[in-house]
Write a protein that holds these residues in place. Structure first.
Motif, mmCIF file in Angstrom:
data_model
loop_
_atom_site.group_PDB
_atom_site.id
_atom_site.type_symbol
_atom_site.label_atom_id
_atom_site.label_comp_id
_atom_site.label_asym_id
_atom_site.label_seq_id
_atom_site.Cartn_x
_atom_site.Cartn_y
_atom_site.Cartn_z
ATOM 1 N N ARG A 123 0.819 -1.208 0.000
ATOM 2 C CA ARG A 123 0.000 0.000 0.000
ATOM 3 C C ARG A 123 0.856 1.262 0.000
ATOM 4 O O ARG A 123 0.345 2.360 -0.265
ATOM 5 C CB ARG A 123 -0.932 0.003 1.216
ATOM 6 C CG ARG A 123 -1.976 -1.119 1.165
ATOM 7 C CD ARG A 123 -2.844 -1.122 2.400
ATOM 8 N NE ARG A 123 -3.820 -2.210 2.357
ATOM 9 C CZ ARG A 123 -5.062 -2.082 1.890
ATOM 10 N NH1 ARG A 123 -5.459 -0.903 1.446
ATOM 11 N NH2 ARG A 123 -5.887 -3.115 1.874
ATOM 12 N N GLU A 124 2.138 1.120 0.322
ATOM 13 C CA GLU A 124 3.031 2.288 0.282
ATOM 14 C C GLU A 124 3.105 2.880 -1.122
ATOM 15 O O GLU A 124 3.318 4.089 -1.275
ATOM 16 C CB GLU A 124 4.434 1.893 0.758
ATOM 17 C CG GLU A 124 4.551 1.621 2.253
ATOM 18 C CD GLU A 124 4.003 0.273 2.653
ATOM 19 O OE1 GLU A 124 3.898 0.009 3.869
ATOM 20 O OE2 GLU A 124 3.673 -0.520 1.739
ATOM 21 N N LEU A 125 2.924 2.040 -2.143
ATOM 22 C CA LEU A 125 2.923 2.555 -3.511
ATOM 23 C C LEU A 125 1.726 3.472 -3.736
ATOM 24 O O LEU A 125 1.842 4.509 -4.404
ATOM 25 C CB LEU A 125 2.903 1.395 -4.513
ATOM 26 C CG LEU A 125 4.128 0.475 -4.530
ATOM 27 C CD1 LEU A 125 3.932 -0.653 -5.535
ATOM 28 C CD2 LEU A 125 5.393 1.266 -4.859
ATOM 29 N N ASP A 126 0.578 3.096 -3.184
ATOM 30 C CA ASP A 126 -0.607 3.956 -3.284
ATOM 31 C C ASP A 126 -0.368 5.281 -2.567
ATOM 32 O O ASP A 126 -0.695 6.364 -3.088
ATOM 33 C CB ASP A 126 -1.821 3.257 -2.664
ATOM 34 C CG ASP A 126 -2.164 1.954 -3.360
ATOM 35 O OD1 ASP A 126 -1.243 1.312 -3.884
ATOM 36 O OD2 ASP A 126 -3.344 1.573 -3.362
ATOM 37 N N GLU A 127 0.203 5.202 -1.362
ATOM 38 C CA GLU A 127 0.444 6.417 -0.584
ATOM 39 C C GLU A 127 1.424 7.337 -1.288
ATOM 40 O O GLU A 127 1.256 8.572 -1.277
ATOM 41 C CB GLU A 127 0.959 6.031 0.799
ATOM 42 C CG GLU A 127 -0.051 5.227 1.627
ATOM 43 C CD GLU A 127 0.553 4.675 2.896
ATOM 44 O OE1 GLU A 127 1.770 4.890 3.115
ATOM 45 O OE2 GLU A 127 -0.178 4.010 3.678
ATOM 46 N N ALA A 128 2.450 6.773 -1.908
ATOM 47 C CA ALA A 128 3.410 7.597 -2.644
ATOM 48 C C ALA A 128 2.748 8.269 -3.837
ATOM 49 O O ALA A 128 3.008 9.451 -4.128
ATOM 50 C CB ALA A 128 4.594 6.738 -3.103
ATOM 51 N N ALA A 129 1.877 7.542 -4.518
ATOM 52 C CA ALA A 129 1.178 8.126 -5.667
ATOM 53 C C ALA A 129 0.212 9.223 -5.228
ATOM 54 O O ALA A 129 0.080 10.253 -5.889
ATOM 55 C CB ALA A 129 0.427 7.030 -6.427
ATOM 56 N N ILE A 130 -0.484 8.994 -4.091
ATOM 57 C CA ILE A 130 -1.393 10.032 -3.573
ATOM 58 C C ILE A 130 -0.614 11.270 -3.179
ATOM 59 O O ILE A 130 -1.058 12.411 -3.403
ATOM 60 C CB ILE A 130 -2.189 9.462 -2.381
ATOM 61 C CG1 ILE A 130 -3.156 8.375 -2.850
ATOM 62 C CG2 ILE A 130 -2.959 10.576 -1.667
ATOM 63 C CD1 ILE A 130 -3.890 7.676 -1.731
ATOM 64 N N ALA A 131 0.584 11.073 -2.588
ATOM 65 C CA ALA A 131 1.426 12.217 -2.217
ATOM 66 C C ALA A 131 1.840 13.025 -3.439
ATOM 67 O O ALA A 131 2.068 14.243 -3.341
ATOM 68 C CB ALA A 131 2.665 11.730 -1.467
ATOM 69 N N ASP A 132 1.936 12.372 -4.589
ATOM 70 C CA ASP A 132 2.286 13.071 -5.829
ATOM 71 C C ASP A 132 1.074 13.668 -6.520
ATOM 72 O O ASP A 132 1.195 14.210 -7.625
ATOM 73 C CB ASP A 132 2.993 12.111 -6.793
ATOM 74 C CG ASP A 132 4.378 11.722 -6.296
ATOM 75 O OD1 ASP A 132 4.950 12.501 -5.504
ATOM 76 O OD2 ASP A 132 4.878 10.654 -6.691
#
Length: 286
Positions: free
Chosen positions: A176-185
């Motif tokens: 889920r860290e990939l989702d969080e990184a994408a949301i941060a972008d």
């Protein structure tokens, strides 16, 4: 946790290895023997078919049975089944991907009961003869029987739960860290699904697509009831038509069965590994 590379290997006792090999050899023979016998039967003339004692290879091959099969319009049935199966795969993936994403990434009221309902509906992928009569009544009242979209609708409903389960299992292995990184972008959920999740779940999509294709291609019960127009008849009822009132036409029946199996063999030969890869992709988390 020890990695697979560092875990000690277990040596198999020689006689056990021979026993396992013999067992798998027997399974291969048992599975291939009917296919080989059916193929050889499809190449026999009527005289060779009823020769006694039966012969395995001592006969003059002929393609007359295949000519009779194609003369009966079997080629159109193959094209119809290919169209139905392709539509089913496309619809199952279009509906299954967002559903699996929602079940895996979101918390919403009724999520667990709905997921249990999806899991409980997985046996539909094997066919649902018990639902044939109510489905026929509903489709008849709605005027949905005997159309080109009748069977794809039923096939999609049957194969969708299995596809959601497979795709969701694949998504569970994506951090889920990939989702969080994408949301941060600044990415939205649609962008995350399209650019982050989809490239990583291709094995799961392939497995779901193969299962949907095979399930819709092999379906027989609904296709014999929901449509009666010969132009809409898929391959399985067309094979059954060679079991006539006065007996089975073994030569054309075997030829039609071989032609009906051939697309499944091609799909499994080219994409069979996707089933194993897609079903096991999310089974081990690092």
């Amino acid at each position: 946790m020890k990695s697979a590379a560092t875990m000690p290997r277990r040596n198999l006792v020689p006689w056990k290895g021979m026993l396992v090999g013999l067992l798998f050899g027997c399974l291969v023979v048992l599975n291939l023997a009917p296919l080989i016998w059916g193929f050889l039967t499809s190449l026999k003339s009527e005289a060779d078919l009823f020769r006694f004692p039966p012969t395995l290879f001592d006969f003059e091959p002929t393609l007359e049975n295949y000519r009779r099969v194609f003369a009966s319009g079997f080629g159109q049935s193959l094209a119809v089944s290919l169209t139905y199966s392709t539509i089913t795969v496309v619809m199952v993936l279009l509906l299954g991907v967002p559903a699996a994403y929602a079940f895996d990434r979101f918390e919403f009221p009724g999520r667990k009961p709905l997921l249990l309902l999806v899991v409980a509906s997985i046996p539909l992928s094997l066919g649902a003869a018990a639902l044939l009569i109510p489905n026929y009544i509903y489709f008849l009242k709605l005027g949905l029987t005997n159309h080109f979209y009748t069977l794809p609708l039923i096939y999609t409903a049957h194969q969708l739960p299995m596809a959601i389960w497979i795709i969701k299992g694949t998504m569970e292995g994506i951090p889920r860290e990939l989702d969080e990184a994408a949301i941060a972008d600044g990415a939205g959920h649609f962008t995350i699904l399209r650019l982050v999740i989809l490239p990583l779940i291709l094995p799961g999509l392939g497995a779901a697509g193969v299962m949907a294709f095979v399930g819709s291609w092999n379906e027989f019960v609904a296709s014999t009831v929901m449509v009666d127009n010969p132009a809409l008849r898929p391959v399985q009822p067309a094979i059954y038509n060679f079991i006539g009132y006065f007996g089975r036409e073994w030569g054309p029946l075997s030829a039609a069965a071989i032609l009906g199996i051939l697309p499944i063999l091609i799909v499994f030969t080219l994409l069979g590994r996707l089933i194993v890869s897609g079903l096991t992709k999310g089974s081990v988390k690092g």
